[in-house]
Motif scaffolding. Structure first.
Motif, PDB file in Angstrom:
ATOM      1  N   LEU A  60      46.233  31.560  38.200  1.00  0.00           N
ATOM      2  CA  LEU A  60      45.818  32.922  38.530  1.00  0.00           C
ATOM      3  C   LEU A  60      45.937  33.106  40.039  1.00  0.00           C
ATOM      4  CD1 LEU A  60      42.630  33.275  36.309  1.00  0.00           C
ATOM      5  CD2 LEU A  60      44.667  34.716  36.150  1.00  0.00           C
ATOM      6  N   PRO A  61      46.844  33.956  40.499  1.00  0.00           N
ATOM      7  CA  PRO A  61      46.951  34.202  41.940  1.00  0.00           C
ATOM      8  C   PRO A  61      45.672  34.822  42.495  1.00  0.00           C
ATOM      9  CG  PRO A  61      48.872  35.039  40.755  1.00  0.00           C
ATOM     10  CD  PRO A  61      47.845  34.694  39.727  1.00  0.00           C
ATOM     11  N   ALA A  62      45.489  34.711  43.780  1.00  0.00           N
ATOM     12  CA  ALA A  62      44.308  35.281  44.431  1.00  0.00           C
ATOM     13  C   ALA A  62      44.255  36.789  44.206  1.00  0.00           C
ATOM     14  CB  ALA A  62      44.341  34.975  45.924  1.00  0.00           C
ATOM     15  N   GLY A  63      43.042  37.287  43.979  1.00  0.00           N
ATOM     16  CA  GLY A  63      42.832  38.726  43.885  1.00  0.00           C
ATOM     17  C   GLY A  63      43.102  39.351  42.538  1.00  0.00           C
ATOM     18  N   VAL A  64      43.511  38.572  41.534  1.00  0.00           N
ATOM     19  CA  VAL A  64      43.826  39.137  40.219  1.00  0.00           C
ATOM     20  C   VAL A  64      42.539  39.285  39.400  1.00  0.00           C
ATOM     21  CG1 VAL A  64      45.015  38.762  38.029  1.00  0.00           C
ATOM     22  CG2 VAL A  64      46.157  38.208  40.184  1.00  0.00           C
ATOM     23  N   PRO A  65      42.167  40.505  39.003  1.00  0.00           N
ATOM     24  CA  PRO A  65      40.972  40.674  38.160  1.00  0.00           C
ATOM     25  C   PRO A  65      41.216  40.035  36.792  1.00  0.00           C
ATOM     26  CG  PRO A  65      41.690  42.768  39.122  1.00  0.00           C
ATOM     27  CD  PRO A  65      42.798  41.794  39.319  1.00  0.00           C
ATOM     28  N   HIS A  66      40.222  39.323  36.277  1.00  0.00           N
ATOM     29  CA  HIS A  66      40.377  38.673  34.977  1.00  0.00           C
ATOM     30  C   HIS A  66      39.013  38.438  34.353  1.00  0.00           C
ATOM     31  CE1 HIS A  66      39.842  35.480  37.976  1.00  0.00           C
ATOM     32  NE2 HIS A  66      39.306  34.749  37.011  1.00  0.00           N
ATOM     33  N   ARG A  67      39.011  38.300  33.037  1.00  0.00           N
ATOM     34  CA  ARG A  67      37.796  37.930  32.320  1.00  0.00           C
ATOM     35  C   ARG A  67      38.132  36.809  31.345  1.00  0.00           C
ATOM     36  NH1 ARG A  67      39.169  42.989  30.052  1.00  0.00           N
ATOM     37  NH2 ARG A  67      39.458  42.979  27.783  1.00  0.00           N
TER      38      ARG A  67
END
Length: 254
Positions: A60-67
């Protein structure tokens, strides 16, 4: 000697979740490599859903919103956080990556250290090896694109929540207030997959998570809604490149 925060290049975290545990949408300032040691993890980010089983990792790259949602009786995650510029050398989009034995051992070694400090030459070299191994790791097609149309998204959420349900698509379309033809067009336009293929892949990803948890091939196929073991095996091999039995056995290598 205590390292300065500005000198850290890699941080680590080991955590275990119970099945069904969810973590609300959030983001990190550092790139994140999540290695699944046990169980499986479902991650939603950038209009995609990923299932990450053992022997695989999610980048997951920095700053990517995820749940996140834990899938399995017990889900053990081994996470490394990479500071810039390390994270910038890796893909700009999330992806599931193969975890080689060397990468797995390096992740465990970094976890034992707790962190990597850039001012220490040996640790700086380890950080660079980590980046090289992740960059070279093959990407694995374990994601599902999510439609943006509200009615198509409602159907997609239903299929993900109940992947073994064999209710006819026309009946499910009525439940979300759209014709099946309308939903077929929306899925094809917004996910690149026919709705039937999307549903099939969702069920296979669910089966993969069950196999990673330790379910038998018969149990996984049945819970995912497959009535024919032969059909399940053929479809599974087409998506994952191996038989369900071999896929299940790989969890013991994690």
């Amino acid at each position: 000697m205590t390292a300065l925060a500005s000198d850290l290049v890699v941080r680590s975290l080991a955590v275990t979740f119970r099945s069904g545990t969810t973590i609300a949408e959030h983001r990190h300032r550092w790139g994140q490599l999540v290695v699944v040691a046990r169980g499986a993890m479902r991650v939603t980010a950038v209009s995609q859903v990923w299932i990450t089983p053992p022997t695989r990792a999610l980048w997951l790259p920095a700053g990517v919103p995820h749940r996140l949602c834990a899938v399995g009786a017990e889900v053990a995650l081994r996470t490394l956080y990479l500071a810039e510029p390390l994270s910038q050398a890796l893909p700009a989009q999330p992806s599931v990556r193969e975890v080689s034995p060397l990468l797995r051992e390096l992740v465990l070694h970094i976890l034992s250290l707790g962190m990597l400090v850039g001012s220490q030459p040996a640790q700086a070299r380890l950080a660079q090896v980590l980046v090289d191994l992740v960059a070279q790791a093959g990407a694995v097609d374990l994601q599902l694109p999510m439609p943006a149309d509200p009615r198509a998204r409602a159907l997609a959420d239903r299929l993900l929540a109940q992947p073994g349900e064999r209710v006819a698509l026309a009946a499910l379309a009525d439940n979300v207030g759209a014709s099946l033809r309308t939903l077929q067009r929306a899925f094809a336009r917004e996910t690149g997959l026919p709705i039937e293929a999307w549903r099939s892949k969702a069920s296979l990803l669910h089966a993969a998570a069950l196999l990673a948890e330790g379910a038998s091939v018969t149990e996984a196929a049945g819970d995912a809604g497959w009535q024919s073991l032969a059909g399940f095996g053929a479809a599974f091999r087409q998506v994952f490149g191996m038989t369900p039995g071999r896929y299940r056995a790989r969890r013991d290598q994690a």
